[in-house]
Design a protein around this motif. Sequence first.
Motif, PDB file in Angstrom:
ATOM      1  N   ASP A 132     -41.785 -29.867  39.849  1.00 55.60           N
ATOM      2  CA  ASP A 132     -40.738 -28.934  40.270  1.00 55.60           C
ATOM      3  C   ASP A 132     -40.992 -28.531  41.720  1.00 55.60           C
ATOM      4  OD1 ASP A 132     -39.849 -28.536  37.409  1.00 55.60           O
ATOM      5  OD2 ASP A 132     -41.826 -27.603  37.284  1.00 55.60           O
ATOM      6  N   THR A 133     -40.013 -28.783  42.587  1.00 56.42           N
ATOM      7  CA  THR A 133     -40.118 -28.239  43.939  1.00 56.42           C
ATOM      8  C   THR A 133     -39.921 -26.728  43.907  1.00 56.42           C
ATOM      9  OG1 THR A 133     -39.301 -30.290  44.912  1.00 56.42           O
ATOM     10  CG2 THR A 133     -39.166 -28.303  46.278  1.00 56.42           C
ATOM     11  N   ASN A 134     -39.018 -26.282  43.054  1.00 55.10           N
ATOM     12  CA  ASN A 134     -38.742 -24.849  42.944  1.00 55.10           C
ATOM     13  C   ASN A 134     -38.249 -24.551  41.534  1.00 55.10           C
ATOM     14  OD1 ASN A 134     -38.762 -22.324  44.258  1.00 55.10           O
ATOM     15  ND2 ASN A 134     -36.552 -22.365  44.528  1.00 55.10           N
ATOM     16  N   VAL A 135     -38.636 -23.406  40.994  1.00 58.36           N
ATOM     17  CA  VAL A 135     -38.172 -22.973  39.676  1.00 58.36           C
ATOM     18  C   VAL A 135     -37.672 -21.537  39.791  1.00 58.36           C
ATOM     19  CG1 VAL A 135     -39.663 -24.501  38.338  1.00 58.36           C
ATOM     20  CG2 VAL A 135     -40.508 -22.253  39.009  1.00 58.36           C
ATOM     21  N   TYR A 136     -36.626 -21.195  38.989  1.00 55.88           N
ATOM     22  CA  TYR A 136     -36.074 -19.847  39.125  1.00 55.88           C
ATOM     23  C   TYR A 136     -35.073 -19.537  38.014  1.00 55.88           C
ATOM     24  CZ  TYR A 136     -32.380 -22.553  41.499  1.00 55.88           C
ATOM     25  OH  TYR A 136     -31.411 -23.477  41.814  1.00 55.88           O
ATOM     26  N   ASP A 137     -34.723 -18.248  37.927  1.00 54.70           N
ATOM     27  CA  ASP A 137     -33.631 -17.735  37.084  1.00 54.70           C
ATOM     28  C   ASP A 137     -33.814 -18.059  35.601  1.00 54.70           C
ATOM     29  OD1 ASP A 137     -32.729 -17.097  39.577  1.00 54.70           O
ATOM     30  OD2 ASP A 137     -30.839 -18.183  39.451  1.00 54.70           O
TER      31      ASP A 137
END
Length: 399
Positions: A132-137
Amino acid sequence: MTEYNEFDPFDVRRKQLEQEHVALLQRSNEPLRPGNGVFARWRHPVLTRDHAPLHWRYDFDRRRNPFLQERLGVNAAFNAGAIGLGGAYHLVVRVEGHDRKSFFAIASSPNGVDNFRYRELPIVMPETAARDTNVYDMRLVAHEDGWIYGLFCTERPDPGQPDDPAACIAQCGIARTRDLEDWERLPDLVTPSPQQRNVVLHPEFIGGRYGFYTRPQQDFIGASSPGFGWGLADTMEGARIAQETIIDPCVFHTVKELKNGQGPAPLRTPHGWLHLAHGVRNTAAGFRYVLYLLLTDLDEPWRVLRRPGGLLIAPRGNERVGDVANVVFCNGWIRDDDGRIFIYYASSDTRMHVATTTEERLLDYALNTPEDPLFSADCVRQRVELAQRNRASGYRPPA
């Protein structure tokens, strides 16, 4: 010649930082009255970037950091999933660093409106083979199968556009836990859509299968969406949806004309499933995000029974200011046993707020608020009829 030092000595600065941080964590909150009768906003944000623990941000070793500078800054705390567990109110917060990377951290409160404190360390989320480059929400849901699931967005570079550093593919990551401490990562959700954000798990089985609210989209952020959908999967361990059906479409010149998506998991009530969703429209100043309510059938949660017209919550005052202005977003709410509901919403991708209401009030709103008639002339008729009914009942405006 002695060099002039404009900063406080190390120990004095450390004491100041700690005193200000404790004061922020212990700050009491209060509802803003009279409100609109549907919900009450609370005066202070429940979480900001300044709530992040000092030891996540500063190196307190005098030798390594003699000026006590912030080494790993926190830019924002927003878009939190929520769950009540063990007599406390827990938020799985999207914490964004100065490096623009987001991570998950749990903040808990004894009363749901103030005194939120982060746990000692952020969540160390396991990864799949595709990092994952970025994880959120994250959306949290306690499913009837006994697990607490966290569904979140995972971003990775678009392999089809290797020369564009902004090209991205978003998918639905899935993790599960029993206690919010130990997390098991499952394979990402597979759907027919090239992009998936804002996916939410229905809290109950549907004919022995898992129900999902999806948001199919062709492009990552700029393109419009047909609306948010519904699909079924046989298992959570390698969940796959073969068909998505749009259940709440986007509509021209409404609060959801550009795109929309399910917020937190819906709440079961005697009259149907209560849904909180976000709607997006375009303006000369950019996208505007608001929240609105839906009511769906208990046995067929994909079938909408009531669509109260317009928005439920929109950004107000300082909520309109932040990294992404003019936005409110919710992916977490908690209902107490007595029917009280805590709506945790973020403003402008920057901070977390709470609004409180009750199941009774939200049902009254859902069942008795007129639907959007979609034309200005018909909207005027609605207001004229309301004013005339008030006059007929004896109401007169204050002098």
